[in-house]
Write a protein that holds these residues in place. Structure first.
Motif, PDB file in Angstrom:
ATOM      1  N   ARG A  99     -29.924 -63.180-114.161  1.00  0.00           N
ATOM      2  CA  ARG A  99     -30.789 -63.737-113.129  1.00  0.00           C
ATOM      3  C   ARG A  99     -30.267 -65.102-112.692  1.00  0.00           C
ATOM      4  NH1 ARG A  99     -36.499 -62.400-116.304  1.00  0.00           N
ATOM      5  NH2 ARG A  99     -36.640 -60.195-115.716  1.00  0.00           N
ATOM      6  N   VAL A 100     -30.686 -65.521-111.526  1.00  0.00           N
ATOM      7  CA  VAL A 100     -30.288 -66.832-111.019  1.00  0.00           C
ATOM      8  C   VAL A 100     -30.759 -67.911-111.994  1.00  0.00           C
ATOM      9  CG1 VAL A 100     -30.586 -68.505-109.159  1.00  0.00           C
ATOM     10  CG2 VAL A 100     -30.347 -66.074-108.617  1.00  0.00           C
ATOM     11  N   GLY A 101     -29.836 -68.781-112.406  1.00  0.00           N
ATOM     12  CA  GLY A 101     -30.175 -69.867-113.311  1.00  0.00           C
ATOM     13  C   GLY A 101     -30.266 -69.487-114.771  1.00  0.00           C
ATOM     14  N   GLU A 102     -30.018 -68.225-115.096  1.00  0.00           N
ATOM     15  CA  GLU A 102     -30.129 -67.743-116.470  1.00  0.00           C
ATOM     16  C   GLU A 102     -28.823 -67.988-117.219  1.00  0.00           C
ATOM     17  OE1 GLU A 102     -32.263 -63.847-118.326  1.00  0.00           O
ATOM     18  OE2 GLU A 102     -30.575 -63.441-116.998  1.00  0.00           O
ATOM     19  N   THR A 103     -28.918 -68.388-118.470  1.00  0.00           N
ATOM     20  CA  THR A 103     -27.738 -68.550-119.310  1.00  0.00           C
ATOM     21  C   THR A 103     -27.430 -67.243-120.028  1.00  0.00           C
ATOM     22  OG1 THR A 103     -28.980 -69.232-121.269  1.00  0.00           O
ATOM     23  CG2 THR A 103     -28.360 -70.966-119.706  1.00  0.00           C
ATOM     24  N   VAL A 104     -26.233 -67.158-120.601  1.00  0.00           N
ATOM     25  CA  VAL A 104     -25.871 -65.970-121.376  1.00  0.00           C
ATOM     26  C   VAL A 104     -26.814 -65.804-122.562  1.00  0.00           C
ATOM     27  CG1 VAL A 104     -24.103 -64.997-122.900  1.00  0.00           C
ATOM     28  CG2 VAL A 104     -23.459 -65.905-120.665  1.00  0.00           C
ATOM     29  N   THR A 105     -27.178 -66.906-123.206  1.00  0.00           N
ATOM     30  CA  THR A 105     -28.114 -66.841-124.335  1.00  0.00           C
ATOM     31  C   THR A 105     -29.438 -66.248-123.895  1.00  0.00           C
ATOM     32  OG1 THR A 105     -27.103 -68.744-125.424  1.00  0.00           O
ATOM     33  CG2 THR A 105     -29.352 -68.197-126.067  1.00  0.00           C
ATOM     34  N   GLN A 106     -29.962 -66.700-122.775  1.00  0.00           N
ATOM     35  CA  GLN A 106     -31.245 -66.188-122.272  1.00  0.00           C
ATOM     36  C   GLN A 106     -31.135 -64.716-121.880  1.00  0.00           C
ATOM     37  OE1 GLN A 106     -31.657 -69.114-119.182  1.00  0.00           O
ATOM     38  NE2 GLN A 106     -33.062 -70.395-120.370  1.00  0.00           N
ATOM     39  N   ALA A 107     -30.035 -64.348-121.238  1.00  0.00           N
ATOM     40  CA  ALA A 107     -29.845 -62.950-120.844  1.00  0.00           C
ATOM     41  C   ALA A 107     -29.721 -62.048-122.073  1.00  0.00           C
ATOM     42  CB  ALA A 107     -28.615 -62.813-119.952  1.00  0.00           C
ATOM     43  N   THR A 108     -29.020 -62.530-123.106  1.00  0.00           N
ATOM     44  CA  THR A 108     -28.880 -61.753-124.339  1.00  0.00           C
ATOM     45  C   THR A 108     -30.228 -61.566-125.027  1.00  0.00           C
ATOM     46  OG1 THR A 108     -26.623 -62.593-124.652  1.00  0.00           O
ATOM     47  CG2 THR A 108     -27.711 -61.657-126.573  1.00  0.00           C
ATOM     48  N   THR A 158     -39.886 -52.949-117.494  1.00  0.00           N
ATOM     49  CA  THR A 158     -39.485 -53.054-116.091  1.00  0.00           C
ATOM     50  C   THR A 158     -39.332 -54.512-115.687  1.00  0.00           C
ATOM     51  OG1 THR A 158     -40.659 -51.009-115.576  1.00  0.00           O
ATOM     52  CG2 THR A 158     -40.099 -52.424-113.725  1.00  0.00           C
ATOM     53  N   GLU A 159     -40.250 -55.342-116.133  1.00  0.00           N
ATOM     54  CA  GLU A 159     -40.195 -56.771-115.818  1.00  0.00           C
ATOM     55  C   GLU A 159     -38.956 -57.428-116.432  1.00  0.00           C
ATOM     56  OE1 GLU A 159     -41.338 -60.343-114.124  1.00  0.00           O
ATOM     57  OE2 GLU A 159     -42.109 -58.328-113.772  1.00  0.00           O
ATOM     58  N   LEU A 160     -38.606 -57.024-117.640  1.00  0.00           N
ATOM     59  CA  LEU A 160     -37.437 -57.601-118.300  1.00  0.00           C
ATOM     60  C   LEU A 160     -36.133 -57.211-117.604  1.00  0.00           C
ATOM     61  CD1 LEU A 160     -38.346 -57.105-122.069  1.00  0.00           C
ATOM     62  CD2 LEU A 160     -38.063 -59.279-120.880  1.00  0.00           C
ATOM     63  N   ILE A 161     -36.088 -55.999-117.069  1.00  0.00           N
ATOM     64  CA  ILE A 161     -34.862 -55.507-116.441  1.00  0.00           C
ATOM     65  C   ILE A 161     -34.714 -56.000-115.019  1.00  0.00           C
ATOM     66  CG2 ILE A 161     -33.668 -53.400-115.705  1.00  0.00           C
ATOM     67  CD1 ILE A 161     -34.789 -52.026-118.151  1.00  0.00           C
ATOM     68  N   ASN A 162     -35.838 -56.277-114.345  1.00  0.00           N
ATOM     69  CA  ASN A 162     -35.771 -56.741-112.957  1.00  0.00           C
ATOM     70  C   ASN A 162     -34.957 -58.029-112.859  1.00  0.00           C
ATOM     71  OD1 ASN A 162     -37.257 -54.650-111.904  1.00  0.00           O
ATOM     72  ND2 ASN A 162     -39.202 -55.769-111.907  1.00  0.00           N
ATOM     73  N   LEU A 163     -34.217 -58.161-111.761  1.00  0.00           N
ATOM     74  CA  LEU A 163     -33.427 -59.367-111.549  1.00  0.00           C
ATOM     75  C   LEU A 163     -34.291 -60.584-111.276  1.00  0.00           C
ATOM     76  CD1 LEU A 163     -30.358 -58.197-109.430  1.00  0.00           C
ATOM     77  CD2 LEU A 163     -30.435 -58.856-111.825  1.00  0.00           C
ATOM     78  N   THR A 164     -35.407 -60.353-110.581  1.00  0.00           N
ATOM     79  CA  THR A 164     -36.312 -61.453-110.257  1.00  0.00           C
ATOM     80  C   THR A 164     -37.520 -61.386-111.158  1.00  0.00           C
ATOM     81  OG1 THR A 164     -35.618 -61.339-107.960  1.00  0.00           O
ATOM     82  CG2 THR A 164     -37.617 -62.581-108.428  1.00  0.00           C
ATOM     83  N   PRO A 165     -37.723 -62.370-112.038  1.00  0.00           N
ATOM     84  CA  PRO A 165     -38.874 -62.316-112.954  1.00  0.00           C
ATOM     85  C   PRO A 165     -40.182 -62.577-112.235  1.00  0.00           C
ATOM     86  CG  PRO A 165     -37.724 -64.408-113.170  1.00  0.00           C
ATOM     87  CD  PRO A 165     -36.914 -63.566-112.226  1.00  0.00           C
ATOM     88  N   ASN A 166     -41.247 -62.014-112.780  1.00  0.00           N
ATOM     89  CA  ASN A 166     -42.587 -62.294-112.259  1.00  0.00           C
ATOM     90  C   ASN A 166     -42.945 -63.736-112.525  1.00  0.00           C
ATOM     91  OD1 ASN A 166     -45.581 -62.457-112.202  1.00  0.00           O
ATOM     92  ND2 ASN A 166     -45.415 -60.246-111.867  1.00  0.00           N
ATOM     93  N   ASN A 167     -43.620 -64.385-111.609  1.00  0.00           N
ATOM     94  CA  ASN A 167     -43.992 -65.783-111.762  1.00  0.00           C
ATOM     95  C   ASN A 167     -44.872 -66.050-112.980  1.00  0.00           C
ATOM     96  OD1 ASN A 167     -42.579 -66.589-109.501  1.00  0.00           O
ATOM     97  ND2 ASN A 167     -44.323 -66.272-108.123  1.00  0.00           N
ATOM     98  N   LYS A 168     -45.525 -64.988-113.463  1.00  0.00           N
ATOM     99  CA  LYS A 168     -46.394 -65.147-114.638  1.00  0.00           C
ATOM    100  C   LYS A 168     -45.576 -65.280-115.907  1.00  0.00           C
ATOM    101  CE  LYS A 168     -50.219 -62.464-112.650  1.00  0.00           C
ATOM    102  NZ  LYS A 168     -51.070 -61.266-112.816  1.00  0.00           N
ATOM    103  N   GLU A 169     -44.311 -64.856-115.841  1.00  0.00           N
ATOM    104  CA  GLU A 169     -43.486 -64.870-117.056  1.00  0.00           C
ATOM    105  C   GLU A 169     -43.157 -66.267-117.499  1.00  0.00           C
ATOM    106  OE1 GLU A 169     -39.223 -63.535-117.194  1.00  0.00           O
ATOM    107  OE2 GLU A 169     -40.175 -61.810-118.106  1.00  0.00           O
TER     108      GLU A 169
END
Length: 237
Positions: free
Chosen positions: A173-182, A226-237
């Motif tokens: 995702r935009v602004g996501e680090t490898v650690t966060q994506a992992t 579904t929320e985890l896989i989506n490229l754009t996270p929900n604002n509630k996350e």
């Protein structure tokens, strides 16, 4: 049943091999026994080294003095190791043993039966023994497959981050680090296992009220997946 299109296990990385700079060529064969000298290596692991590996080559050293990119204490250099196998592949235990014995991040190229893949794990160096994350890999490719230039980077940490990102089976995702994506990928895979277990229970559950509860749990977990896989996270996350 969960829609297979939601699963992360079926996601594919873009096949990529990098054209390592000629100035960074090192080309030193490393005896397998060198990795036995660092700590207690159990007999079974030594046997895997012997059975899996034909030759280990320290192929390239990406550092300030070879590619003019500044290192840090977190990523002082990047090492490229080529592993020539005896059989079809190399075990993850062998990769981990090599990684733990070298106090630099490593990118592996595994060569086996006229095919090649790149594999690496995020390595953290802030302890005596490096911390190794999960391994990610490209698909197998022909050894003469086209190679792309190294990504543009300001320093070695950002180069390392970009190379690791190219191995992930999910798009960052935009602004996501490898650690966060992992971490996101890990949560998604955990949910997949939970959903599979719930579906298995649902198929054999005779009671209607229990079936309803199981379907509810599956629906809830599928929504989170579904929320985890989506490229754009929900604002509630």
């Amino acid at each position: 049943m969960i829609d297979a299109s939601l699963t992360v296990e079926t996601a594919e990385t873009i096949p990529v091999l990098y054209r390592w700079p000629a100035n960074a060529a090192f080309g030193r064969t490393v005896p397998k026994t060198k990795f036995y000298e660092h700590g207690n290596v159990r007999t079974a692991l030594r046997e895997k080294f012997v059975g899996d590996i034909q030759r280990i080559t320290w192929a390239y050293k990406l550092a300030d003095d070879t590619i003019r990119l500044r290192g840090t204490t977190a990523v002082p250099e990047l090492q490229i190791f080529t592993l020539e196998t005896k059989g079809e592949d190399v075990s993850r235990d062998v990769l981990t043993a090599i990684d733990r014995s070298v106090h630099f991040p490593i990118i592996f190229e595994v060569a086996s039966n006229d095919r090649l893949r790149m594999v690496a794990a995020q390595k953290t160096l802030d302890a005596k023994v490096p911390k190794i994350g999960p391994y990610f890999t490209t698909d197998w490719q022909p050894p003469d497959a086209p190679r792309r230039p190294l990504p543009t980077a300001l320093d070695l940490p950002s180069l390392y981050e970009t190379i690791l990102a190219s191995l992930l089976p999910v798009t960052m995702r935009v602004g996501e680090t490898v650690t966060q994506a992992t971490e996101r990928l890990g949560r998604a895979r955990k949910l997949e296992r939970e959903i599979a277990a719930l579906n298995k229970k649902l198929r054999t559950e005779p009671q209607l009220n229990r079936k309803i509860e199981l379907r509810k749990q599956i629906k809830e977990r599928t929504a989170v997946l579904t929320e985890l896989i989506n490229l754009t996270p929900n604002n509630k996350e």
